[in-house]
Design a protein around this motif. Structure first.
Motif, mmCIF file in Angstrom:
data_model
loop_
_atom_site.group_PDB
_atom_site.id
_atom_site.type_symbol
_atom_site.label_atom_id
_atom_site.label_comp_id
_atom_site.label_asym_id
_atom_site.label_seq_id
_atom_site.Cartn_x
_atom_site.Cartn_y
_atom_site.Cartn_z
ATOM 1 N N ALA A 177 -6.736 -23.522 -15.151
ATOM 2 C CA ALA A 177 -8.229 -24.194 -14.215
ATOM 3 C C ALA A 177 -7.454 -25.416 -13.733
ATOM 4 C CB ALA A 177 -9.327 -24.469 -14.810
ATOM 5 N N TYR A 178 -7.165 -25.550 -14.936
ATOM 6 C CA TYR A 178 -5.829 -27.782 -14.759
ATOM 7 C C TYR A 178 -4.834 -27.120 -13.817
ATOM 8 C CZ TYR A 178 -9.265 -29.794 -18.057
ATOM 9 O OH TYR A 178 -9.964 -30.515 -18.793
ATOM 10 N N ARG A 179 -4.286 -26.380 -13.872
ATOM 11 C CA ARG A 179 -3.499 -25.846 -13.140
ATOM 12 C C ARG A 179 -3.284 -26.378 -11.631
ATOM 13 N NH1 ARG A 179 0.620 -22.490 -17.354
ATOM 14 N NH2 ARG A 179 1.544 -24.556 -18.438
ATOM 15 N N ILE A 180 -4.261 -25.060 -11.624
ATOM 16 C CA ILE A 180 -4.921 -24.645 -9.949
ATOM 17 C C ILE A 180 -5.108 -26.045 -9.223
ATOM 18 C CG2 ILE A 180 -7.052 -23.939 -8.380
ATOM 19 C CD1 ILE A 180 -6.276 -21.135 -10.635
ATOM 20 N N TYR A 181 -5.626 -27.203 -10.252
ATOM 21 C CA TYR A 181 -6.915 -28.125 -9.714
ATOM 22 C C TYR A 181 -5.650 -29.335 -9.512
ATOM 23 C CZ TYR A 181 -8.501 -32.782 -9.873
ATOM 24 O OH TYR A 181 -8.408 -34.197 -9.740
ATOM 25 N N VAL A 182 -3.789 -29.003 -10.376
ATOM 26 C CA VAL A 182 -3.019 -30.189 -10.109
ATOM 27 C C VAL A 182 -2.058 -29.966 -8.846
ATOM 28 C CG1 VAL A 182 -0.846 -31.207 -11.029
ATOM 29 C CG2 VAL A 182 -3.212 -31.398 -12.519
ATOM 30 N N GLU A 183 -2.460 -28.630 -8.898
ATOM 31 C CA GLU A 183 -1.236 -28.298 -7.858
ATOM 32 C C GLU A 183 -1.794 -28.030 -6.985
ATOM 33 O OE1 GLU A 183 -0.747 -23.906 -8.709
ATOM 34 O OE2 GLU A 183 0.074 -24.382 -10.150
ATOM 35 N N THR A 236 -4.486 -31.296 -5.236
ATOM 36 C CA THR A 236 -5.087 -32.352 -5.803
ATOM 37 C C THR A 236 -3.714 -33.301 -5.138
ATOM 38 O OG1 THR A 236 -6.487 -31.393 -6.306
ATOM 39 C CG2 THR A 236 -6.414 -33.526 -6.951
ATOM 40 N N PRO A 237 -4.096 -34.563 -4.252
ATOM 41 C CA PRO A 237 -2.828 -35.430 -4.892
ATOM 42 C C PRO A 237 -2.532 -36.175 -5.385
ATOM 43 C CG PRO A 237 -4.776 -35.935 -2.693
ATOM 44 C CD PRO A 237 -5.483 -34.552 -3.516
ATOM 45 N N GLY A 238 -1.106 -35.510 -5.730
ATOM 46 C CA GLY A 238 -0.573 -36.446 -7.017
ATOM 47 C C GLY A 238 -1.450 -38.016 -8.082
ATOM 48 N N ASP A 239 -1.918 -38.662 -6.504
ATOM 49 C CA ASP A 239 -2.395 -40.121 -6.862
ATOM 50 C C ASP A 239 -3.695 -40.041 -7.403
ATOM 51 O OD1 ASP A 239 -3.030 -39.544 -4.529
ATOM 52 O OD2 ASP A 239 -2.710 -41.297 -3.889
ATOM 53 N N ASP A 240 -4.806 -38.493 -7.433
ATOM 54 C CA ASP A 240 -5.826 -38.769 -8.357
ATOM 55 C C ASP A 240 -5.669 -38.875 -9.624
ATOM 56 O OD1 ASP A 240 -7.863 -37.225 -9.125
ATOM 57 O OD2 ASP A 240 -8.399 -36.923 -7.102
ATOM 58 N N PRO A 241 -6.649 -39.945 -10.024
ATOM 59 C CA PRO A 241 -7.150 -40.174 -11.561
ATOM 60 C C PRO A 241 -6.572 -39.524 -12.187
ATOM 61 C CG PRO A 241 -8.088 -41.590 -10.676
ATOM 62 C CD PRO A 241 -7.730 -40.621 -9.457
ATOM 63 N N ARG A 242 -7.771 -37.969 -11.409
ATOM 64 C CA ARG A 242 -8.448 -36.858 -12.679
ATOM 65 C C ARG A 242 -6.902 -36.141 -12.398
ATOM 66 N NH1 ARG A 242 -12.140 -38.455 -9.230
ATOM 67 N NH2 ARG A 242 -10.795 -36.500 -7.624
ATOM 68 N N ALA A 243 -5.953 -36.077 -11.128
ATOM 69 C CA ALA A 243 -4.739 -34.893 -11.697
ATOM 70 C C ALA A 243 -3.846 -35.551 -12.952
ATOM 71 C CB ALA A 243 -3.920 -35.075 -10.767
ATOM 72 N N ASN A 254 -5.093 -37.041 -15.736
ATOM 73 C CA ASN A 254 -5.897 -36.783 -17.029
ATOM 74 C C ASN A 254 -5.132 -35.231 -16.999
ATOM 75 O OD1 ASN A 254 -7.864 -36.630 -19.135
ATOM 76 N ND2 ASN A 254 -8.891 -35.722 -17.350
ATOM 77 N N ALA A 255 -5.743 -34.329 -15.943
ATOM 78 C CA ALA A 255 -5.418 -32.837 -16.370
ATOM 79 C C ALA A 255 -3.975 -32.411 -16.691
ATOM 80 C CB ALA A 255 -5.930 -32.579 -15.057
ATOM 81 N N ARG A 256 -3.803 -33.505 -16.125
ATOM 82 C CA ARG A 256 -2.006 -32.766 -16.493
ATOM 83 C C ARG A 256 -1.542 -33.287 -18.013
ATOM 84 N NH1 ARG A 256 -0.391 -34.525 -11.320
ATOM 85 N NH2 ARG A 256 -0.279 -36.743 -11.820
ATOM 86 N N ALA A 257 -2.247 -34.437 -18.471
ATOM 87 C CA ALA A 257 -2.133 -34.575 -20.224
ATOM 88 C C ALA A 257 -3.216 -33.432 -20.586
ATOM 89 C CB ALA A 257 -3.141 -35.876 -19.949
ATOM 90 N N ARG A 258 -4.049 -33.165 -20.304
ATOM 91 C CA ARG A 258 -4.718 -32.002 -21.038
ATOM 92 C C ARG A 258 -3.882 -30.162 -21.280
ATOM 93 N NH1 ARG A 258 -7.001 -32.756 -24.184
ATOM 94 N NH2 ARG A 258 -8.242 -30.911 -24.395
ATOM 95 N N ILE A 259 -3.311 -30.089 -20.191
ATOM 96 C CA ILE A 259 -2.715 -29.323 -19.760
ATOM 97 C C ILE A 259 -1.510 -29.199 -21.405
ATOM 98 C CG2 ILE A 259 -0.173 -27.732 -18.277
ATOM 99 C CD1 ILE A 259 -1.711 -28.471 -16.157
ATOM 100 N N ALA A 260 -0.678 -31.093 -21.432
ATOM 101 C CA ALA A 260 0.109 -30.628 -22.593
ATOM 102 C C ALA A 260 -0.420 -30.697 -23.999
ATOM 103 C CB ALA A 260 1.147 -32.585 -22.192
ATOM 104 N N SER A 261 -1.694 -31.058 -23.833
ATOM 105 C CA SER A 261 -2.105 -30.917 -24.870
ATOM 106 C C SER A 261 -2.393 -29.553 -25.566
ATOM 107 C CB SER A 261 -3.271 -32.009 -25.037
ATOM 108 O OG SER A 261 -4.158 -31.817 -26.160
ATOM 109 N N LEU A 262 -3.381 -28.920 -24.488
ATOM 110 C CA LEU A 262 -3.471 -27.504 -24.863
ATOM 111 C C LEU A 262 -2.698 -26.503 -24.795
ATOM 112 C CD1 LEU A 262 -6.767 -27.395 -22.454
ATOM 113 C CD2 LEU A 262 -6.624 -27.295 -24.546
ATOM 114 N N GLU A 263 -1.195 -26.183 -24.428
ATOM 115 C CA GLU A 263 -0.502 -25.705 -24.225
ATOM 116 C C GLU A 263 0.160 -25.601 -25.559
ATOM 117 O OE1 GLU A 263 1.869 -26.861 -21.416
ATOM 118 O OE2 GLU A 263 1.507 -25.157 -20.335
ATOM 119 N N GLN A 264 0.189 -27.331 -26.122
ATOM 120 C CA GLN A 264 0.556 -27.062 -28.065
ATOM 121 C C GLN A 264 -0.481 -26.420 -28.515
ATOM 122 O OE1 GLN A 264 1.127 -31.434 -28.452
ATOM 123 N NE2 GLN A 264 3.270 -32.287 -27.616
ATOM 124 N N ARG A 265 -1.610 -26.657 -28.197
ATOM 125 C CA ARG A 265 -2.484 -26.312 -29.260
ATOM 126 C C ARG A 265 -2.112 -24.550 -28.939
ATOM 127 N NH1 ARG A 265 -8.113 -28.382 -27.704
ATOM 128 N NH2 ARG A 265 -9.008 -27.256 -29.234
#
Length: 112
Positions: free
Chosen positions: A82-88, A90-97, A99-110
């Motif tokens: 879901a985060y990936r769909i959002y990031v793909e 959404t404009p790259g300068d969106d502050p939530r994007a 955060n979403a990229r950071a969450r993706i990285a964190s979740l993928e490690q887990r």
């Protein structure tokens, strides 16, 4: 303070979900029902309503909200998707994007 931070994505999504058609109006109602469920900790209902809302009116910000609910349910693979769909979508300068990229990285490690 923490509660206000949890509401931020919902408030933003609410502003974005301006109904233009009957389907969009129904999607907005489902979004609001999902928001109410999320705020009471009923994440399964929130996910169900937001998934249906997204089917009717596929706005990327709904994926951001879905990702948060999936995380709370422990569905980390779904949260990443879901985060990936959002990031793909959404404009790259969106502050939530960012955060979403950071969450993706964190979740993928887990998950990995």
């Amino acid at each position: 303070m923490m509660r206000a931070m949890r509401r931020l994505p919902f408030l933003v999504a609410l502003l974005v979900l301006v109904p233009a058609t009957a389907s969009a109006q129904e999607a907005r109602e489902l979004f609001l029902q999902g928001q109410a469920a999320y705020e009471t900790g009923d994440y399964d209902t929130a996910v169900s309503n937001w998934e249906r809302a997204y089917e009717m009116d596929p706005r990327p910000l709904l994926q951001y909200n879905l990702a948060q609910a999936y995380e709370r349910l422990g569905h980390l693979d779904r949260a990443v998707a879901a985060y990936r769909i959002y990031v793909e979508n959404t404009p790259g300068d969106d502050p939530r994007a960012q955060n979403a990229r950071a969450r993706i990285a964190s979740l993928e490690q887990r998950v990995g």
